[in-house]
Design a protein around this motif. Structure first.
Motif, PDB file in Angstrom:
ATOM      1  N   GLU A  80      22.331 -49.119  94.231  1.00 18.71           N
ATOM      2  CA  GLU A  80      22.786 -49.102  95.492  1.00 18.71           C
ATOM      3  C   GLU A  80      22.769 -50.491  96.059  1.00 18.71           C
ATOM      4  O   GLU A  80      23.718 -50.846  96.754  1.00 18.71           O
ATOM      5  N   GLU A  81      22.036 -51.525  95.508  1.00 19.90           N
ATOM      6  CA  GLU A  81      22.253 -52.885  95.946  1.00 19.90           C
ATOM      7  C   GLU A  81      23.401 -53.425  95.177  1.00 19.90           C
ATOM      8  O   GLU A  81      24.094 -54.496  96.137  1.00 19.90           O
ATOM      9  N   THR A  82      23.722 -53.251  94.066  1.00 18.54           N
ATOM     10  CA  THR A  82      24.755 -54.035  93.341  1.00 18.54           C
ATOM     11  C   THR A  82      26.151 -53.183  93.263  1.00 18.54           C
ATOM     12  O   THR A  82      27.413 -53.960  93.295  1.00 18.54           O
ATOM     13  N   ARG A  85      27.783 -49.296  88.196  1.00 22.61           N
ATOM     14  CA  ARG A  85      27.519 -48.089  87.771  1.00 22.61           C
ATOM     15  C   ARG A  85      26.645 -48.102  86.313  1.00 22.61           C
ATOM     16  O   ARG A  85      26.004 -47.050  86.231  1.00 22.61           O
ATOM     17  N   PHE A  86      26.431 -49.232  85.764  1.00 24.35           N
ATOM     18  CA  PHE A  86      25.639 -49.738  84.584  1.00 24.35           C
ATOM     19  C   PHE A  86      24.751 -50.685  85.151  1.00 24.35           C
ATOM     20  O   PHE A  86      25.014 -51.932  84.729  1.00 24.35           O
ATOM     21  N   THR A 195      26.542 -38.818  91.665  1.00 24.45           N
ATOM     22  CA  THR A 195      25.943 -39.968  92.110  1.00 24.45           C
ATOM     23  C   THR A 195      26.948 -41.049  91.716  1.00 24.45           C
ATOM     24  O   THR A 195      26.737 -42.298  92.252  1.00 24.45           O
ATOM     25  N   LYS A 196      28.042 -41.008  90.989  1.00 20.93           N
ATOM     26  CA  LYS A 196      28.962 -41.926  90.735  1.00 20.93           C
ATOM     27  C   LYS A 196      28.042 -43.117  89.928  1.00 20.93           C
ATOM     28  O   LYS A 196      28.690 -44.523  90.032  1.00 20.93           O
ATOM     29  N   SER A 259      33.324 -53.527  88.069  1.00 21.72           N
ATOM     30  CA  SER A 259      32.173 -54.183  88.237  1.00 21.72           C
ATOM     31  C   SER A 259      31.448 -53.659  86.691  1.00 21.72           C
ATOM     32  O   SER A 259      30.115 -53.947  86.614  1.00 21.72           O
ATOM     33  N   ASP A 260      32.128 -53.130  85.843  1.00 27.28           N
ATOM     34  CA  ASP A 260      31.482 -52.943  84.599  1.00 27.28           C
ATOM     35  C   ASP A 260      31.032 -53.763  83.642  1.00 27.28           C
ATOM     36  O   ASP A 260      31.588 -55.158  84.119  1.00 27.28           O
ATOM     37  N   PRO A 261      29.977 -53.721  83.137  1.00 30.10           N
ATOM     38  CA  PRO A 261      29.305 -54.990  82.040  1.00 30.10           C
ATOM     39  C   PRO A 261      30.574 -55.630  81.168  1.00 30.10           C
ATOM     40  O   PRO A 261      31.550 -55.177  81.001  1.00 30.10           O
ATOM     41  N   VAL A 262      30.185 -56.866  80.863  1.00 29.68           N
ATOM     42  CA  VAL A 262      31.327 -57.861  80.225  1.00 29.68           C
ATOM     43  C   VAL A 262      31.620 -57.165  78.820  1.00 29.68           C
ATOM     44  O   VAL A 262      32.783 -57.215  78.677  1.00 29.68           O
TER      45      VAL A 262
END
Length: 441
Positions: A80-82, A85-86, A195-196, A259-262
């Motif tokens: 919720e803060e960031t 989704r991962f 929840t996405k 926003s997915d991990p690198v």
């Protein structure tokens, strides 16, 4: 005159005493006494625990408390803060520097690695293994990223794999397999449409972390055949077959977010080249038979008995990178190889099995044999002992599917042929396996 000996007076006296006792038990003095007794008992208990508690247990409890404190911020709160989704994989991205900061040993040999691991397990962890089992274990890791440790319960299958991670100073990850597992998502998690967010598993996190590190990573699939391995682990098996490690990408999600991990490339994660999957298997009525597809791709180690205790010198952990280990394996293959004599024996044995049982080695098994034998020798073992072990696991095992009556009638001839080919006292593991198939036929 009052008669103190009469029954009425006795009853009255008892009543008075009872009333006095009840009044005292309910008085402030009595309550204070109770409190003092309780406080003293608690103090004694705390003092005795503080004295008798092992240091290791204290350390573990401290870790548990710290982990409990860290987990106060749940995954959902972080998400919720960031807006990620991962959340756990993104957290690894933010701390990526620490995974490449370890210093590794200089040049070490596979034989030294085997002996050091055995002594470390005995001296530091009180786990005892035969040196032959340690050689088979480490030589198998040089052949395949997938190992199966099978045997009776209590022989130290899970402990062996876990101890190796401790020895390398990179704790193994234990994944308890569940009976309902059927697909990849049971291992790595799934995307929740409501929840996405992606429900990340410990395995997914460790795979992601391993891609930032040079360490050797060990993942333990505990009781792997309590579900069908070829179902939930199918994609892993297929990827591990690819000769180029840079092509081993596992699908995680079907789309891509900013926003997915690198390291998540188009919704896929790279299967770490520095991760080994070690499954423990019990063969009983509560488990599924492991299919040929799995057995052919994995290396197998049988642990059928507990080893005797022995005195071991105190041994330090060994910091070896996956790249160093691979280099040791490559050097072993160059230095030793399969002798010409045993190569001819293998060819003759292959022809005999094809003619009499319609069983052949195949390219995959031959490649495994040509890797396993020199690595086992580099671990301090003998060539014929390595050949005996891998033929039992990879070739003789296939005879279990033969017609029982035909096999019983031909088994003694097979043993005679092997004694003529390899020597009368050679190949004890293969011959024991043949006798076991005869008994079960």
């Amino acid at each position: 005159m009052v008669n103190f000996n009469g029954p009425v007076t006795a009853i009255a006296l008892k009543g008075a005493l009872a009333k006095f006792s009840l009044d005292f038990l309910l008085s402030g003095t009595a309550i204070l006494v109770y409190l003092l007794v309780i406080v003293a008992a608690i103090a004694i208990l705390v003092f005795s625990l503080a004295l008798g508690e092992p240091k290791e247990l204290k350390r573990e409890q401290k870790i548990i408390v710290e982990n409990a404190s860290d987990s106060a911020r749940t995954k959902e709160t972080k998400q919720e803060e960031t807006g990620e989704r991962f959340c756990m994989l993104s957290e690894i991205d933010r701390n990526r520097e620490k995974y490449g900061a370890k210093r590794y040993e200089g040049v070490v040999s596979l034989e030294y690695m085997c002996e050091s691991f055995r002594n470390y397990a005995a001296s530091e962890l009180k786990l005892y293994y035969e040196i032959e089992d340690i050689r088979r274990f480490i030589a198998s890791m040089g052949v395949s990223r997938m190992l199966i440790l099978q045997g009776m319960s209590g022989t130290g299958k899970t402990s062996l794999a876990h101890a190796f991670g401790v020895f390398l100073d990179n704790a193994s990850v234990v994944i308890p397999v569940q009976p309902v597992w059927k697909e990849r998502s049971d291992l790595i998690g799934y995307y929740n449409e409501f929840t996405k967010r992606f429900n990340e598993t410990l395995l997914l996190e460790k795979m992601y972390e391993a891609n930032y590190s040079k360490d050797m990573y060990v993942t333990i699939l505990d009781e792997m055949n309590i579900a069908r391995v070829e179902y939930y682990f199918a994609e892993f098996l297929s990827l591990l077959e690819l000769p180029d490690p840079n092509e081993r990408y596992l699908d995680v999600v079907s789309d891509k977010w900013e926003s997915d991990p690198v390291q998540l490339i188009d919704g896929r994660i790279k299967l770490p080249v520095n991760m080994w999957f070690i499954g423990t298997a019990n063969n009983d009525d509560s488990t599924f038979a492991i299919s040929d597809k799995v057995y052919d791709r994995a290396m197998v180690l049988d642990l059928d008995r507990k080893s005797e205790r022995f005195a071991a010198p105190r041994t330090e952990k060994l910091h070896v990178s996956a790249e160093q280990f691979e280099k040791m394996v490559e050097n072993a293959i160059k230095e030793y190889g399969v002798s010409r004599r045993n190569q001819k024996r293998l060819e003759s044995f292959d022809r005999y099995l094809a003619q009499n049982y319609h069983v052949t080695f195949g390219n995959r098994i031959m490649k495994q044999i040509r890797t396993y034998i020199p690595v086992y020798i580099a671990c301090g073992g003998e060539e014929l002992a390595a050949l005996d072990d891998i033929l039992s696991k990879k070739v003789i095992r296939k005879l279990e599917a033969q017609n029982p009556i035909y096999f019983r009638n031909s088994a003694e001839e097979l043993i005679s042929y092997m004694e003529e080919l390899f020597g009368a006292d050679a190949m004890p593991i293969c011959k024991d396996h043949i006798h076991r198939i005869m008994r079960n036929a």
